[in-house]
Design a protein around this motif. Structure first.
Motif, PDB file in Angstrom:
ATOM      1  N   UNK A   1       0.724  -1.329   0.039  1.00  0.00           N
ATOM      2  CA  UNK A   1      -0.188  -0.121   0.252  1.00  0.00           C
ATOM      3  C   UNK A   1       0.953   1.338  -0.010  1.00  0.00           C
ATOM      4  N   UNK A   2       2.197   1.136  -0.365  1.00  0.00           N
ATOM      5  CA  UNK A   2       2.873   2.328  -0.251  1.00  0.00           C
ATOM      6  C   UNK A   2       3.647   2.472  -1.781  1.00  0.00           C
TER       7      UNK A   2
ATOM      8  N   UNK B   1      14.995   6.417  -9.734  1.00  0.00           N
ATOM      9  CA  UNK B   1      14.089   5.937  -8.921  1.00  0.00           C
ATOM     10  C   UNK B   1      13.252   7.051  -8.150  1.00  0.00           C
ATOM     11  N   UNK B   2      13.864   7.856  -7.613  1.00  0.00           N
ATOM     12  CA  UNK B   2      13.527   9.290  -7.113  1.00  0.00           C
ATOM     13  C   UNK B   2      12.505  10.058  -7.995  1.00  0.00           C
ATOM     14  N   UNK B   3      13.093  10.233  -9.166  1.00  0.00           N
ATOM     15  CA  UNK B   3      12.256  10.964 -10.012  1.00  0.00           C
ATOM     16  C   UNK B   3      11.038  10.103 -10.716  1.00  0.00           C
ATOM     17  N   UNK B   4      11.253   8.776 -10.532  1.00  0.00           N
ATOM     18  CA  UNK B   4       9.931   7.970 -10.852  1.00  0.00           C
ATOM     19  C   UNK B   4       8.905   7.913  -9.916  1.00  0.00           C
ATOM     20  N   UNK B   5       9.360   7.930  -8.650  1.00  0.00           N
ATOM     21  CA  UNK B   5       8.379   7.871  -7.564  1.00  0.00           C
ATOM     22  C   UNK B   5       7.773   9.304  -7.473  1.00  0.00           C
ATOM     23  N   UNK B   6       8.306  10.410  -7.884  1.00  0.00           N
ATOM     24  CA  UNK B   6       7.894  11.595  -7.702  1.00  0.00           C
ATOM     25  C   UNK B   6       6.582  11.889  -9.043  1.00  0.00           C
ATOM     26  N   UNK B   7       7.105  11.266 -10.053  1.00  0.00           N
ATOM     27  CA  UNK B   7       6.097  11.267 -11.252  1.00  0.00           C
ATOM     28  C   UNK B   7       4.781  10.456 -10.918  1.00  0.00           C
TER      29      UNK B   7
ATOM     30  N   UNK C   1       3.176   8.888  -8.060  1.00  0.00           N
ATOM     31  CA  UNK C   1       2.961   8.762  -6.430  1.00  0.00           C
ATOM     32  C   UNK C   1       1.993   7.902  -5.990  1.00  0.00           C
ATOM     33  N   UNK C   2       1.053   7.277  -6.982  1.00  0.00           N
ATOM     34  CA  UNK C   2       0.262   6.246  -6.285  1.00  0.00           C
ATOM     35  C   UNK C   2       0.847   5.164  -5.442  1.00  0.00           C
ATOM     36  N   UNK C   3       0.149   4.368  -5.046  1.00  0.00           N
ATOM     37  CA  UNK C   3       0.663   3.248  -4.082  1.00  0.00           C
ATOM     38  C   UNK C   3       0.644   2.070  -4.886  1.00  0.00           C
ATOM     39  N   UNK C   4       1.799   2.097  -5.637  1.00  0.00           N
ATOM     40  CA  UNK C   4       2.114   1.021  -6.409  1.00  0.00           C
ATOM     41  C   UNK C   4       4.056   0.912  -6.393  1.00  0.00           C
ATOM     42  N   UNK C   5       4.391  -0.142  -7.101  1.00  0.00           N
ATOM     43  CA  UNK C   5       5.795  -0.504  -7.411  1.00  0.00           C
ATOM     44  C   UNK C   5       5.976  -0.090  -8.671  1.00  0.00           C
TER      45      UNK C   5
END
Length: 339
Positions: free
Chosen positions: A169-170, A190-196, A198-202
């Motif tokens: 769920x993160x 990886x930081x850029x992708x998680x910022x683009x 940010x829904x709860x998915x890997x």
């Protein structure tokens, strides 16, 4: 203080409780807060304490090296691992000499320097631990308040295990595998992708390379749009959007029948729209280089729109949550003031 930071670095779930304890201890000593209602005083003090601790965690203090033998003095194992993480992920790219100089620190950290690494970043603060049996001895750290990890010599077939190891769920992003000296590159993307997203998915950087390349700079996307999509500016927004979608489907599919299948419309509808596009763009649509840049522009605009939609949903949820909490805060303050 250092021992305290070492402890909560690896157990961030304990940070809020620790902030509560510190706030309680400080309240009696801060006279400037005495005029505020008790609950508000405690909330503000707790917020300040937690922010200070998180700030300290995101900027580890440099250790002083011992003279002579080059070993890292009295560092604890966990502190040495934090220093090693910082050395690998911040500053300029590492040369072979710089990487070799980290060997004593790696020895103190009980972390064998691998050939390659893969970064993992969580989208928000939280605990990040991995089983050494499945993913090796991951090096854990914090960047900009986000828990991160460097997985040594990652197995490209271990995606399922990695998904299971991450908090459910993160939001999380997994970087591409790089040589150890280039660890900061895997972490950066990886930081850029998680910022683009940010829904709860890997998400895995290797699955989103085109999007990351196209969205490096929004101003460049706007410049491309201004250059290539000017013929659509004179149209009404709805008509412009239809033709833009049709043009991208045609460029991706290579023909009208393929575009019709993608858009789920009759082929004659696509032919009609293509005739309109031919009038607007002229010979540009027959030039291979122009077609490539047009497709890149349209892809960028679509991706940027998707990112904005995601961010708008998050903002709406945050506003909704804030509005839901506001009546509770008013009621709590009323009780404190005896109303």
């Amino acid at each position: 203080m250092r021992a305290l930071l070492d402890h909560i670095w690896l157990s961030p779930r304990e940070l809020p409780a620790l902030a509560d304890e510190v706030a309680d201890a400080l309240l009696d000593r801060v006279s400037a807060m005495s005029a505020l209602p008790e609950e508000r005083r405690r909330a503000e003090m707790r917020s300040e304490v937690e922010a200070a601790l998180r700030g300290a965690l995101s900027r580890p203090e440099p250790e002083t090296l011992a003279e002579g033998d080059g070993e890292y003095g009295s560092l604890t194992r966990e502190r040495a691992r934090q220093e090693l993480f910082a050395a690998l992920t911040t500053g300029p790219a590492l040369s072979e000499e710089s990487l070799a100089s980290l060997a004593p620190l790696a020895q103190r950290a009980a972390w064998k320097l691998p050939t390659g690494v893969q970064a993992v970043v969580l989208g928000a603060p939280g605990e990040l631990r991995f089983s050494t049996d499945t993913l090796g001895d991951a090096l854990i750290g914090i960047t900009d308040g986000r828990p991160c990890a460097l997985i040594p010599d990652p197995d490209p077939e271990a995606r399922p295990e990695l998904r299971r190891a991450l908090p459910r769920g993160r939001a999380a992003a997994v970087g591409h595998t790089v040589p150890l000296a280039d660890a900061r590159s895997s972490l950066r993307w990886a930081r850029r992708l998680v910022e683009l997203a940010p829904d709860a998915q890997v998400l895995f950087v290797e699955d989103h390379l085109p999007a990351l390349l196209l969205l490096q700079d929004e101003s460049l996307v706007r410049a491309l749009s201004t250059r290539w999509l000017r013929p659509l500016e004179s149209l009404k927004p709805a008509q412009s959007a239809r033709l833009e979608t049709t043009l991208l489907a045609w460029l991706e599919g290579g023909g009208a029948p393929e575009a019709a299948k993608t858009l789920k419309v009759h082929p004659q509808t696509v032919h009609y729209r293509l005739r309109q596009l031919e009038k607007l763009f002229g010979p540009v649509l027959r030039d291979p280089r122009s077609r490539f840049e047009l497709e890149m522009t349209l892809h960028s605009r679509r991706l940027l729109g998707q990112v904005r939609d995601v961010q708008a949903r998050i903002s709406r949820r945050a506003r909704t949550a804030a509005m839901a909490l506001r009546p509770m805060d008013v009621a709590r303050e009323a009780r404190v003031n005896g109303r």
